[in-house]
Scaffold this motif. Sequence first.
Motif, PDB file in Angstrom:
ATOM      1  N   ILE A 275       0.808  -1.208   0.000  1.00  0.00           N
ATOM      2  CA  ILE A 275       0.000   0.000   0.000  1.00  0.00           C
ATOM      3  C   ILE A 275       0.847   1.267   0.000  1.00  0.00           C
ATOM      4  CG2 ILE A 275      -1.717   1.319   1.320  1.00  0.00           C
ATOM      5  CD1 ILE A 275      -2.727  -1.395   2.369  1.00  0.00           C
ATOM      6  N   ARG A 278      -4.046   3.972   1.418  1.00  0.00           N
ATOM      7  CA  ARG A 278      -5.257   3.157   1.398  1.00  0.00           C
ATOM      8  C   ARG A 278      -6.534   3.983   1.490  1.00  0.00           C
ATOM      9  NH1 ARG A 278      -6.868  -0.574   6.323  1.00  0.00           N
ATOM     10  NH2 ARG A 278      -8.891  -0.106   5.448  1.00  0.00           N
ATOM     11  N   HIS A 314      -4.771   1.582  -4.305  1.00  0.00           N
ATOM     12  CA  HIS A 314      -3.900   1.488  -3.125  1.00  0.00           C
ATOM     13  C   HIS A 314      -2.457   1.869  -3.425  1.00  0.00           C
ATOM     14  CE1 HIS A 314      -7.334  -0.782  -1.525  1.00  0.00           C
ATOM     15  NE2 HIS A 314      -6.797  -0.649  -0.331  1.00  0.00           N
TER      16      HIS A 314
END
Length: 342
Positions: A275, A278, A314
């Motif tokens: 990530i 997020r 992400h």
Amino acid sequence: MGRVVCFGEIMLRLSPPGYQRLSQCVSLDMTFGGAEGNVSVSLANYGQDVSFVTRLPQNPVADACIAQLRGFGVDTTRIVRGGDRMGAYFVEKGASMRPSKVVYDRKYSAIAAAKVGDIDWDSVLDGADWFHWTGITPALSDSLAELTLEGVKAAKQKGITVSCDLNYRKNLWSREKAKQVMTELVKYVDVIIANEEDSQDVFGIGAEGTDIEGGVISEAGYRNLAARLADTFGAKKVAFTLRESFSANDNGWSGLLYDAAMGKAVRSRKYNIHIVDRVGGGDSFGAGLIYALREGYADEDAINFAAAASALKHTIEGDVNRVSVAEVKALMGGSVSGRVQR
């Protein structure tokens, strides 16, 4: 094809550079974000005709926000101007075992003070075939909950498909209040979207065999949960994001889509994602699903498009998903290596 209308709050987002904490940074990066606004940007990126509807004050910050939305191709002509302030939020990006943190400064925002009569729904929904909102919107104030109910009723009267991401936020209202308000609103929803915990938090209905904190996802449990939600509220489809949190940086990511008419659920491919940011991941999933369903994708293709779109989000800084249909389809087709494209 008609137009998509997204209704809700958009805010000023302020973030420390990189992975700094608020206590150590000397500057903040500024952009804008909010659940329904994020969805509208994704849909515009996919070439959809989409309008974002909210209430913003008359000041240069709100002007900058509207300009950014217009830059993505989102119709902003139906935004109502009024009120005293635009909400804001601060985002610290997490790393490893330190989670990301969001601090809101949105009380008394212009949209929270909106009330029945502030939006001309007949005009706003003219030419629309899809209306999207989230559970964040009615949580902001009782008057906004009443305005949201007015909107979903108007949409249903016009035969417009209504989708809702449950998006429970414990800092905005209690589970008891959420259940009371959302039980009435979701009666008008055709497509319910939720994450692993939303149904439990809002309606007290959970997926058996699942341990969120332990990272255990029961596909059978979510299939049964989707069927229960569809039966309870009369929804045509129910979709879940299924996040397996290994750390703040590394997650397993997939989705599940249930069709009430067929009594059948399909699950997407699972992605192991590293990530970058997020925030907005669920919004990008919802937008991907809306796009795919409006384009007539079969359920298996629709849930795979939604999961791939949100997996890509992400990897992108900020709230909004800056990807194209071609990039999503490339990932769906198996292009997961991340090799340089020249």
